[in-house]
Scaffold this motif. Structure first.
Motif, PDB file in Angstrom:
ATOM      1  N   ASP A  33      -0.430  -7.619  13.142  1.00 44.50           N
ATOM      2  CA  ASP A  33       0.386  -6.626  12.443  1.00 44.50           C
ATOM      3  C   ASP A  33       1.232  -7.351  11.395  1.00 44.50           C
ATOM      4  OD1 ASP A  33       1.921  -4.534  11.551  1.00 44.50           O
ATOM      5  OD2 ASP A  33       2.386  -3.755  13.541  1.00 44.50           O
ATOM      6  N   VAL A  34       0.826  -7.219  10.134  1.00 48.91           N
ATOM      7  CA  VAL A  34       1.553  -7.923   9.071  1.00 48.91           C
ATOM      8  C   VAL A  34       2.910  -7.297   8.803  1.00 48.91           C
ATOM      9  CG1 VAL A  34      -0.509  -8.804   7.923  1.00 48.91           C
ATOM     10  CG2 VAL A  34       0.332  -6.521   7.345  1.00 48.91           C
ATOM     11  N   ILE A  35       3.085  -6.030   9.184  1.00 40.67           N
ATOM     12  CA  ILE A  35       4.375  -5.376   8.947  1.00 40.67           C
ATOM     13  C   ILE A  35       5.477  -6.049   9.759  1.00 40.67           C
ATOM     14  CG2 ILE A  35       5.657  -3.224   9.286  1.00 40.67           C
ATOM     15  CD1 ILE A  35       3.252  -1.697   8.434  1.00 40.67           C
ATOM     16  N   ASP A  36       5.137  -6.538  10.948  1.00 41.36           N
ATOM     17  CA  ASP A  36       6.127  -7.256  11.754  1.00 41.36           C
ATOM     18  C   ASP A  36       6.571  -8.550  11.076  1.00 41.36           C
ATOM     19  OD1 ASP A  36       5.968  -5.307  13.668  1.00 41.36           O
ATOM     20  OD2 ASP A  36       4.528  -6.391  14.928  1.00 41.36           O
ATOM     21  N   HIS A  37       5.787  -9.015  10.109  1.00 49.38           N
ATOM     22  CA  HIS A  37       6.120 -10.243   9.397  1.00 49.38           C
ATOM     23  C   HIS A  37       6.620  -9.952   7.974  1.00 49.38           C
ATOM     24  CE1 HIS A  37       4.303 -13.046  12.387  1.00 49.38           C
ATOM     25  NE2 HIS A  37       3.605 -11.965  12.688  1.00 49.38           N
ATOM     26  N   GLY A  38       6.928  -8.683   7.709  1.00 46.80           N
ATOM     27  CA  GLY A  38       7.513  -8.316   6.419  1.00 46.80           C
ATOM     28  C   GLY A  38       6.553  -8.333   5.258  1.00 46.80           C
ATOM     29  N   ALA A  39       5.262  -8.150   5.509  1.00 45.23           N
ATOM     30  CA  ALA A  39       4.268  -8.163   4.431  1.00 45.23           C
ATOM     31  C   ALA A  39       3.971  -6.734   4.004  1.00 45.23           C
ATOM     32  CB  ALA A  39       2.982  -8.865   4.882  1.00 45.23           C
ATOM     33  N   PHE A  40       4.483  -6.357   2.830  1.00 47.37           N
ATOM     34  CA  PHE A  40       4.258  -5.027   2.280  1.00 47.37           C
ATOM     35  C   PHE A  40       3.747  -5.161   0.852  1.00 47.37           C
ATOM     36  CE2 PHE A  40       7.548  -4.485   5.474  1.00 47.37           C
ATOM     37  CZ  PHE A  40       7.139  -3.350   6.160  1.00 47.37           C
ATOM     38  N   ASP A  41       2.976  -4.185   0.419  1.00 44.07           N
ATOM     39  CA  ASP A  41       2.525  -4.087  -0.965  1.00 44.07           C
ATOM     40  C   ASP A  41       2.911  -2.713  -1.493  1.00 44.07           C
ATOM     41  OD1 ASP A  41       1.367  -6.582  -1.306  1.00 44.07           O
ATOM     42  OD2 ASP A  41      -0.566  -5.934  -0.492  1.00 44.07           O
ATOM     43  N   PRO A  42       3.521  -2.636  -2.683  1.00 49.40           N
ATOM     44  CA  PRO A  42       3.823  -1.314  -3.258  1.00 49.40           C
ATOM     45  C   PRO A  42       2.549  -0.488  -3.416  1.00 49.40           C
ATOM     46  CG  PRO A  42       4.978  -3.035  -4.448  1.00 49.40           C
ATOM     47  CD  PRO A  42       4.012  -3.731  -3.536  1.00 49.40           C
ATOM     48  N   GLN A  43       2.596   0.738  -2.987  1.00 46.07           N
ATOM     49  CA  GLN A  43       1.408   1.590  -3.037  1.00 46.07           C
ATOM     50  C   GLN A  43       0.943   1.810  -4.459  1.00 46.07           C
ATOM     51  OE1 GLN A  43       0.962   4.928  -4.070  1.00 46.07           O
ATOM     52  NE2 GLN A  43      -1.020   5.342  -3.120  1.00 46.07           N
ATOM     53  N   LEU A  44       1.889   1.896  -5.401  1.00 45.01           N
ATOM     54  CA  LEU A  44       1.529   2.128  -6.796  1.00 45.01           C
ATOM     55  C   LEU A  44       0.759   0.941  -7.377  1.00 45.01           C
ATOM     56  CD1 LEU A  44       1.737   4.068  -9.171  1.00 45.01           C
ATOM     57  CD2 LEU A  44       3.908   2.987  -9.791  1.00 45.01           C
ATOM     58  N   VAL A  45       1.090  -0.272  -6.955  1.00 44.11           N
ATOM     59  CA  VAL A  45       0.368  -1.451  -7.435  1.00 44.11           C
ATOM     60  C   VAL A  45      -1.078  -1.411  -6.985  1.00 44.11           C
ATOM     61  CG1 VAL A  45       0.225  -3.971  -7.280  1.00 44.11           C
ATOM     62  CG2 VAL A  45       2.443  -2.864  -7.552  1.00 44.11           C
ATOM     63  N   ARG A  46      -1.297  -1.075  -5.730  1.00 48.01           N
ATOM     64  CA  ARG A  46      -2.664  -1.015  -5.203  1.00 48.01           C
ATOM     65  C   ARG A  46      -3.450   0.109  -5.875  1.00 48.01           C
ATOM     66  NH1 ARG A  46      -2.852  -5.268  -4.480  1.00 48.01           N
ATOM     67  NH2 ARG A  46      -2.667  -6.530  -2.599  1.00 48.01           N
ATOM     68  N   THR A  47      -2.838   1.272  -6.028  1.00 44.84           N
ATOM     69  CA  THR A  47      -3.534   2.389  -6.660  1.00 44.84           C
ATOM     70  C   THR A  47      -3.908   2.062  -8.096  1.00 44.84           C
ATOM     71  OG1 THR A  47      -2.326   3.965  -5.276  1.00 44.84           O
ATOM     72  CG2 THR A  47      -3.379   4.824  -7.243  1.00 44.84           C
ATOM     73  N   PRO A  59       0.496  -1.900   4.176  1.00 35.64           N
ATOM     74  CA  PRO A  59       0.520  -3.228   4.794  1.00 35.64           C
ATOM     75  C   PRO A  59      -0.075  -4.265   3.853  1.00 35.64           C
ATOM     76  CG  PRO A  59      -0.306  -1.578   6.337  1.00 35.64           C
ATOM     77  CD  PRO A  59      -0.214  -0.909   4.991  1.00 35.64           C
ATOM     78  N   GLY A  60       0.597  -5.392   3.692  1.00 31.28           N
ATOM     79  CA  GLY A  60       0.129  -6.431   2.786  1.00 31.28           C
ATOM     80  C   GLY A  60      -0.793  -7.409   3.469  1.00 31.28           C
ATOM     81  N   GLY A  61      -0.981  -8.557   2.834  1.00 30.43           N
ATOM     82  CA  GLY A  61      -1.801  -9.599   3.429  1.00 30.43           C
ATOM     83  C   GLY A  61      -3.262  -9.247   3.575  1.00 30.43           C
ATOM     84  N   GLY A  62      -3.771  -8.313   2.762  1.00 27.75           N
ATOM     85  CA  GLY A  62      -5.177  -7.932   2.845  1.00 27.75           C
ATOM     86  C   GLY A  62      -5.490  -6.924   3.934  1.00 27.75           C
ATOM     87  N   ALA A  63      -4.468  -6.476   4.681  1.00 25.23           N
ATOM     88  CA  ALA A  63      -4.712  -5.540   5.779  1.00 25.23           C
ATOM     89  C   ALA A  63      -5.236  -4.197   5.267  1.00 25.23           C
ATOM     90  CB  ALA A  63      -3.434  -5.328   6.586  1.00 25.23           C
ATOM     91  N   ALA A  64      -4.628  -3.680   4.193  1.00 21.75           N
ATOM     92  CA  ALA A  64      -5.063  -2.389   3.655  1.00 21.75           C
ATOM     93  C   ALA A  64      -6.479  -2.484   3.110  1.00 21.75           C
ATOM     94  CB  ALA A  64      -4.094  -1.934   2.556  1.00 21.75           C
ATOM     95  N   GLU A  65      -6.824  -3.614   2.472  1.00 23.03           N
ATOM     96  CA  GLU A  65      -8.173  -3.764   1.905  1.00 23.03           C
ATOM     97  C   GLU A  65      -9.224  -3.862   2.999  1.00 23.03           C
ATOM     98  OE1 GLU A  65      -5.241  -4.387  -1.026  1.00 23.03           O
ATOM     99  OE2 GLU A  65      -5.506  -5.463   0.879  1.00 23.03           O
ATOM    100  N   ILE A  66      -8.923  -4.608   4.049  1.00 22.93           N
ATOM    101  CA  ILE A  66      -9.888  -4.694   5.162  1.00 22.93           C
ATOM    102  C   ILE A  66     -10.082  -3.323   5.809  1.00 22.93           C
ATOM    103  CG2 ILE A  66     -10.212  -5.598   7.495  1.00 22.93           C
ATOM    104  CD1 ILE A  66     -10.922  -7.617   5.441  1.00 22.93           C
ATOM    105  N   ALA A  67      -8.990  -2.570   6.002  1.00 27.76           N
ATOM    106  CA  ALA A  67      -9.096  -1.231   6.588  1.00 27.76           C
ATOM    107  C   ALA A  67      -9.936  -0.316   5.701  1.00 27.76           C
ATOM    108  CB  ALA A  67      -7.704  -0.651   6.807  1.00 27.76           C
ATOM    109  N   ALA A  68      -9.727  -0.413   4.370  1.00 32.48           N
ATOM    110  CA  ALA A  68     -10.519   0.413   3.456  1.00 32.48           C
ATOM    111  C   ALA A  68     -11.988   0.013   3.484  1.00 32.48           C
ATOM    112  CB  ALA A  68      -9.964   0.282   2.039  1.00 32.48           C
TER     113      ALA A  68
END
Length: 258
Positions: free
Chosen positions: A210-224, A131-140
Motif C-alpha cells: 500500500d503506497v498510500i501508507d508511505h505517502g505516495a500520491f499522484d495528482p489525478q489531473l496529471v495522470r489524466t 496512489p503513486g509509485g506505479g500502483a494506479a498504472e498496474i491496476a489499470a
C-alpha cells in the motif's frame, strides 16, 4: 508629484527620450518584458499593472510598490536583475534561482522544478489523487487485460498493447530505483492479483502493498492529462500515410533490366 519610483518595467518599447529622461533621474527602465514576467513582478512586489500610458498621463504614488533591485551574475558572467519587495505587506511570492555545473544540468534542474510546481498546481485545481509509485498504472493494466478477452478481433490486441504501454511507467520507476524492472512489475502484478490494489514502488525503490501508507500520491489531473496526450499523439501518428515501395525482383524500381 514624485512617486519615488526606482524602476519601470514595460511589456512594450520605451521611447529613447523617455528612457534617457528617467535614467537621468536615477530610474531604471526595462522594456519588452514578457507578459508572464510582468505578472510575476506584480505579484512579487504588490505593484499593479498599469494600462498603456501616454505622455499626458499622471502616475500616482499608489501605482508603485517599494522594492530593492540588485544586479547579479551567474557562472557564465551573464547578468540578471533581482527584484525584492521591501514594503510592510510583502506579498507571498517566492522565486527560485536554479544553478548547475553546466547549461544542460541547469536546464534539467529547472525542468524538475517546473514539473513539481505544475503537479502542485494540478492538485490545487483538482484536489483528487491516485496512489503513486506505479500502483494506479498496474491496476489499470490488470483491468485492461481482464477486459481484453471480451473484445473480438484485432481490437483485443490493441487493448493488450495499451496495457503494456501503461506498464512502462512502473517499469521506468523500477529501473530508476536500480531494481530489476521486469521482476518488479511481475511482483506488482502478483500483489494486485491478491487484492493488494495499491501495491507500488516507494521513493526508496521498495515494493510495498500500500503506497498510500508511505505517502505516495499522484495528482489525478496529471495522470489524466498524460493519458489524453499520449492517446492523441498515438492517433495522430497512426494517421500518417505510409509510402509503399515496389521491391519485387525485376522491378524497374530496382534498376533491373527486362
Amino acid at each position: 508629484m514624485p512617486t519615488g519610483a526606482v524602476a519601470v518595467f514595460a511589456s512594450g518599447d520605451i521611447h529613447r527620450d523617455i528612457a534617457q529622461e528617467l535614467g537621468s533621474r536615477g530610474v531604471l527602465t526595462v522594456q519588452n518584458v514578457k507578459d508572464s514576467r510582468i505578472e510575476f513582478l506584480a505579484r512579487a512586489t504588490g505593484a499593479p499593472v498599469s494600462t498603456p500610458l501616454v505622455s499626458a498621463d499622471v502616475v500616482e504614488a499608489e501605482a508603485t510598490a517599494p522594492v530593492h533591485i540588485d544586479q547579479r551574475f551567474d557562472q557564465q558572467d551573464e547578468s540578471w536583475l533581482a527584484v525584492t519587495a521591501t514594503g510592510r505587506n510583502v506579498p507571498e511570492a517566492v522565486s527560485f534561482v536554479v544553478r548547475g555545473g553546466s547549461d544542460s544540468v541547469a536546464r534539467e534542474a529547472e525542468r524538475r522544478v517546473k514539473d513539481g510546481l505544475n503537479a502542485v498546481r494540478a492538485a490545487v485545481m483538482r484536489p483528487e489523487a491516485l496512489p503513486g509509485g506505479g500502483a494506479a498504472e498496474i491496476a489499470a493494466a490488470v483491468a485492461l487485460r481482464d477486459f481484453a478477452p471480451s473484445v473480438t478481433g484485432r481490437a483485443q490486441l490493441a487493448v493488450e498493447s495499451f496495457a503494456d504501454a501503461i506498464e512502462t511507467i512502473p517499469l521506468t520507476l523500477a529501473r530508476n530505483a536500480g531494481r530489476d524492472a521486469l521482476g518488479t512489475v511481475l511482483d506488482l502484478r502478483s500483489r494486485h492479483a491478491t487484492e493488494s490494489g495499491r501495491a507500488g514502488i516507494t521513493s526508496n525503490g521498495v515494493v510495498v502493498d500500500d503506497v498510500i501508507d508511505h505517502g505516495a500520491f499522484d495528482p489525478q489531473l496529471v495522470r489524466t492529462s498524460g493519458f489524453v496526450r499520449a492517446v492523441e499523439f498515438t492517433n495522430s501518428y497512426l494517421r500518417i500515410d505510409g509510402i509503399l515501395y515496389n521491391a519485387n525482383p525485376g522491378s524497374p524500381v530496382d534498376g533491373a533490366s527486362s
